[in-house]
Design an enzyme around this catalytic site. Structure first.
Site, PDB file in Angstrom:
ATOM      1  CG  HIS B  63      45.054  44.273  51.395  1.00  0.00           C
ATOM      2  ND1 HIS B  63      43.992  44.401  50.543  1.00  0.00           N
ATOM      3  CD2 HIS B  63      46.162  44.267  50.627  1.00  0.00           C
ATOM      4  CE1 HIS B  63      44.456  44.476  49.293  1.00  0.00           C
ATOM      5  NE2 HIS B  63      45.764  44.396  49.314  1.00  0.00           N
ATOM      6  CG  ASP B 173      45.502  43.672  45.264  1.00  0.00           C
ATOM      7  OD1 ASP B 173      45.826  43.457  46.448  1.00  0.00           O
ATOM      8  OD2 ASP B 173      45.650  44.767  44.702  1.00  0.00           O
ATOM      9  CD  GLU B 201      47.099  47.736  50.031  1.00  0.00           C
ATOM     10  OE1 GLU B 201      48.213  48.120  49.640  1.00  0.00           O
ATOM     11  OE2 GLU B 201      46.164  47.536  49.235  1.00  0.00           O
TER      12      GLU B 201
END
Lengths: 339, 340
Positions: B63, B173, B201
């Site tokens: 993502h 992330d 996400e």
């Protein structure tokens, strides 16, 4: 003098209480442009010129809050405690520099949600947070020793209304105001007798000012520190605003005549000011300087600050300038009586 | 690889605002991909031919979005109220520098100084609703000139390489996962493969599921990052996964029960090839697999995550070795699944 550049430069060289030598060299260079200066036994930077008339002492503190290493774990995590009034709530995931044999970068641990206490409503205490150095334990022990200090990595930024953010403006903003005051005095060919004290160990109780104040023969002192600016959550007795001027302190410890003179002079010279009323002692170096040796008349000017003792301390450059101007006018006019 | 991750992390792109990241990725891969398209939700779907035709259609997902803040209201005192986009703990947003809006205005999320905090509250984290962003504006009018509700604010945080091979940044992330997919697209692949750089996400609304519906793969490999709690003093059973032990393979998380054969295949493949890998040892978190595995009649899905300390903070920390190990495992899995 570019106030912003001077402030960021001083802040970047910050050292915690007891490790002021990290800042002292830089401060000594800046102060030596105006007067002979040296570092004293406790680590304070002290300067004195050979002027004449009433002898003034200008003071701002050199040291900063931070962390002290209390243990080194096998896997390069450092146990820490606070050095000065460090706020544990703001530490997780902040970056630090550990001042070991060499500078070591680290990240303060943040406890993942599945391990957090009280559903994450309580901040981790100093017994729970560590510095993650990414080194293995042996390597960490080679470079770092218990007692070494850590300081915040700072993200300096210019914000609206000539305000700036970053770590360690407490009390580099005060040092900056003192240096700017010296510049104004020099521009005006002022030849008054002056001492300057960039004092060590203010954050841990004021030993630096107490010791240096004992040696200094000044008749009057003006300390410059930072103080609380109003935000939506501050108590109602916090009334000063960022950008609205220097804060003139009134306290039983401070000379009432000096406080009144500063206020009258600010009015007369159109220097923005606010009042800071402290019915007890001031909690600053002024408390120590007032009673050191045979005692002297002490005054306190404060620069309003938001988010004190966090990595995002916020001050207004205009307030630093106002503080510097008021001090300079006070000295040039001997309290304003002849202005 | 490190430089690619750095450039990806320093881009700002939260859920629904992935444009900057997507444009960067398109620019990186356009000369290497056989086809690419952007769908209605902002997912970037890429096809890359391999030396051999795959018996089964393989899709890899990472993502593009990161957690951040969204300005909800400009207050009369010039401060900005905000909500987090994705899950951010109050502990990592108290007293931090932020960058607001397209013009990257410097701001801070302030906190009542510890000196003014009542004694019995000194360890209490401020409530999320009491926090606001200060950009130095003294009034609503001043702030309104430079900020609008709906603008986003991001962690102001540099990319740093430190210690013994660690990377620290915001947005690792899942820019670490994006970097892995970009690296694969730039390689000469053994088998044909589809790649989805997905949107949204962090708020979990299911954009990746739509991308998977479009691709309709037989197998999906989700390339993620996941919480590592391998701090000194943490019990072994609470660590979830550990840095420098390779990619973490999930058997179950809050959104997905993974097929046992997929989980076994990932760990057995790693074992066979001597690639460091580890199971994710806690049923926690969730990722795009949650949407992908339910799409288009069901897609067998496996998740390989780069272990990450201080996830969803300005200072995510991963090990470079783990990025390479995860990449090696994912590459091997394409081969295993394409021919399965």
């Amino acid at each position: 003098m570019d106030l912003c550049q001077t402030l960021f430069g001083l802040a970047e060289a910050s050292g915690t209480s007891g490790q002021e030598y990290i800042t002292a060299g830089y401060a000594l260079d800046l102060l030596s442009k105006f007067m002979p200066a040296h570092v004293d036994a406790l680590g304070s930077v002290v300067g004195e010129n050979d002027g004449e008339g009433c002898h003034y002492l200008l003071d701002a503190h050199l040291d900063s809050i931070g962390l002290v290493v209390t243990g080194i774990e096998e896997n390069g995590f450092l146990r820490v405690d606070k050095c000065g009034g460090t706020d544990a709530r703001v530490l997780p995931a902040h970056e630090v520099i550990v001042h070991g044999k060499e500078k070591v970068y680290g990240v303060i641990t943040s406890i993942p949600p599945h391990l957090a206490r009280d559903e994450g409503k309580k901040a981790a205490g100093f017994d729970e947070i560590m510095i993650d150095t990414g080194l293995d334990g042996d390597k960490a022990k080679e470079i770092i020793r218990v007692g070494d200090r850590a300081t915040f990595v700072s993200y300096y930024g210019k914000m609206l209304n000539n305000t700036v953010r970053g770590a360690y403006f407490d009390d580099k903003a005060g040092m900056c105001a003192v240096l700017r005051c010296l510049e104004i005095l020099k521009e005006n060919n002022c030849n008054k007798k002056l001492s300057v004290l960039f004092s060590a160990q203010e954050e841990t109780g004021g030993s630096g000012a107490a010791a240096a104040g004992f040696r200094c023969e000044a008749d009057k002192s003006i300390s410059v520190d930072v103080s609380f600016a109003k935000t939506s959550d501050t108590p109602k007795d916090i009334t000063a605003s960022l950008g609205k001027g220097t804060m003139i302190g009134f306290s039983p410890v401070l000379s009432y005549s000096m406080s009144c003179e500063l206020k009258a002079l600010a009015e007369k010279k159109n220097i923005p000011y606010q009042l800071e009323i402290m019915p007890d002692s001031t909690g600053t170096n002024a408390d120590n300087l007032a009673v050191a040796a045979g005692g002297r008349k002490a005054a306190l000017l404060s620069i309003p600050m938001k988010n004190m003792h966090t990595p995002v301390e916020t001050v207004s450059l205009d307030d630093i300038e106002a503080t510097a101007r008021l001090m300079a006018e006070y000295i040039m006019n001997d309290g304003g009586l002849e202005a | 690889m490190t430089d690619l991750i750095k450039r990806l992390c320093l881009l700002n792109g939260t859920s629904g605002r992935e444009d900057e990241v997507r444009n960067f990725i398109i620019n990186e891969i356009k000369d290497y991909a056989d086809s690419l398209s952007v769908d209605n939700l902002g997912n970037l779907i890429v096809f890359k031919k391999g030396r051999k035709r795959a018996k089964n259609k393989i899709m890899l997902d990472a993502h593009m979005d990161e957690v951040a803040f969204m300005i909800t209201c400009i207050n009369s005192d010039g401060t900005l109220s905000f909500e987090s986009v994705g899950g951010i703990n109050t502990a990592v947003m108290t007293g931090i520098p932020v960058s607001v809006g397209k013009d990257k205005i410097s701001g801070v999320i302030g906190v009542l100084p510890i000196h003014l905090t009542p004694k019995d509250k000194k360890q209490d984290l401020p409530s999320k609703s009491s926090l606001c962003i200060d950009i130095g504006a003294a009034s609503y009018e001043e702030a309104r000139k430079v900020v609008s509700p709906g603008d986003c604010a991001y962690f102001d945080s540099d990319f740093v390489q430190f210690g013994d091979g660690y990377l620290k940044s915001k947005a690792l992330d899942d820019r670490a996962g994006c970097a892995m997919l970009i690296a694969l697209i730039k390689e000469e692949l053994e088998y044909d493969a589809y790649f989805t750089f997905s949107a949204g996400e962090e708020v979990g609304y299911g954009a990746a599921g739509a991308a998977a519906f479009t691709v309709k793969p037989d197998y999906a490999i989700v390339c993620e990052t996941t919480t590592a709690a391998d701090l000194a003093g943490v019990d072994e059973n609470k660590k979830v996964c550990r840095l420098k032990c390779g990619g973490a393979v999930s058997f179950m998380d809050r959104r997905t029960v993974y097929s046992k054969d997929m989980f076994d295949l990932a760990l057995d493949t790693a074992n066979k090839l001597g690639i460091p890998a580890q199971p994710k040892t806690m049923v926690a978190g969730g990722n795009n697999a949650g949407h992908i595995h339910k799409t288009a009649g069901g897609i067998k899905t496996v998740t390989v995550s780069v272990p990450c300390r201080y996830l969803h903070s300005p200072s995510c920390v991963v090990s470079v070795d783990d990025v390479y190990s995860s990449l090696n495992l994912v590459r091997a899995l394409i081969g295993e699944l394409a021919d399965a």
